[in-house]
Design a protein around this motif. Sequence first.
Motif, short mmCIF file in Angstrom:
data_model
loop_
_atom_site.label_atom_id
_atom_site.label_comp_id
_atom_site.label_asym_id
_atom_site.label_seq_id
_atom_site.Cartn_x
_atom_site.Cartn_y
_atom_site.Cartn_z
N TYR A 11 0.86 -1.18 0.00
CA TYR A 11 0.00 0.00 0.00
C TYR A 11 0.90 1.23 0.00
CZ TYR A 11 -3.45 -3.48 1.36
OH TYR A 11 -4.25 -4.60 1.40
N GLY A 12 0.55 2.21 -0.82
CA GLY A 12 1.46 3.32 -1.05
C GLY A 12 2.58 2.90 -1.99
N GLY A 13 2.26 1.99 -2.88
CA GLY A 13 3.28 1.42 -3.77
C GLY A 13 3.81 2.36 -4.81
N GLY A 14 3.19 3.53 -4.97
CA GLY A 14 3.70 4.50 -5.92
C GLY A 14 4.62 5.52 -5.30
N GLY A 15 4.80 5.47 -3.98
CA GLY A 15 5.67 6.41 -3.30
C GLY A 15 7.12 6.00 -3.35
N ALA A 16 7.97 6.80 -2.72
CA ALA A 16 9.41 6.55 -2.78
C ALA A 16 9.78 5.23 -2.13
CB ALA A 16 10.16 7.70 -2.12
N ILE A 17 9.39 5.03 -0.87
CA ILE A 17 9.71 3.78 -0.18
C ILE A 17 8.91 2.62 -0.75
CG2 ILE A 17 9.58 2.55 2.02
CD1 ILE A 17 10.36 5.09 3.43
N GLY A 18 7.62 2.82 -0.93
CA GLY A 18 6.79 1.74 -1.47
C GLY A 18 7.26 1.27 -2.83
#
Length: 266
Positions: A11-18
């Motif tokens: 979840y949040g896979g489009g962010g920097a860490i994700g």
Amino acid sequence: MLLEDKNAVIYGGGGAIGGAVARVFAREGARVFIAGRTQAKLDAVAHDVAATGGKVETALVDVFDQGAVDRHADAVAATAGSIDVALNAVSVMHDQGTPLADLSLEEFMRPVDGFLRTLFITSKAVARHMGRARPGVILTLSEPGAKLAVPGILGHAVSAAGKEAFTRVLAAELAPGNIRVVGIRPHATVDAPAAGSYTADLFEPLAAASGSSVQEFLEVGLASGTLLKRLPRLAEIAETAAFLASDRAGAMTGAIANLSAGALVD
């Protein structure tokens, strides 16, 4: 490969860490399902994964919508057969730098409610499809603020401490079902402060107050408070996440992996 034949939801896979974790998980053999609220960001990560031969699927999911998260987890489990690994890498914009006298209740509660609400919703959704014959792993993310005593981060610190407490207690609850819960505590990263990013937006007010750019604030200001005199890199966080999600870390649960570069020593 560390995660061969594993099904992983981020979840949040489009962010920097994700996104960084998704790329490493796919490289290590996992089938990756990335969810978030911005299709363009998800597509960029999916493009990178597919370009290296990885298996990836995207979904627009609002993690504040419990029904939507439940339906997505059910669909992933129906498609893949199980959910083996899950990571909540969702970011919640919040205030840092404002002392109690000037901090509103709304701003104090924003990270507390936001981070913990999404962690509860996503963990509950995936846990139903984990464990038993196939070991399950839920990974959480916190920050050094969970233990740092510095002014101006009340909401941030309470939310980070809450995420770590959530990790420990959930680990005890889910252990009988063959599910591990492990936290990762990175510091801010220096390779993600692009304009408009969560990192840039979060630290821009503090950087401006100190008369520096966000990059200078991170590389000089925050980094100076660590033993290594630098901040963790996205690749280091992602590689650690892959190890913790793998069977090689099978005896590890209820613990917090400290990736603060020595901002905290415990």
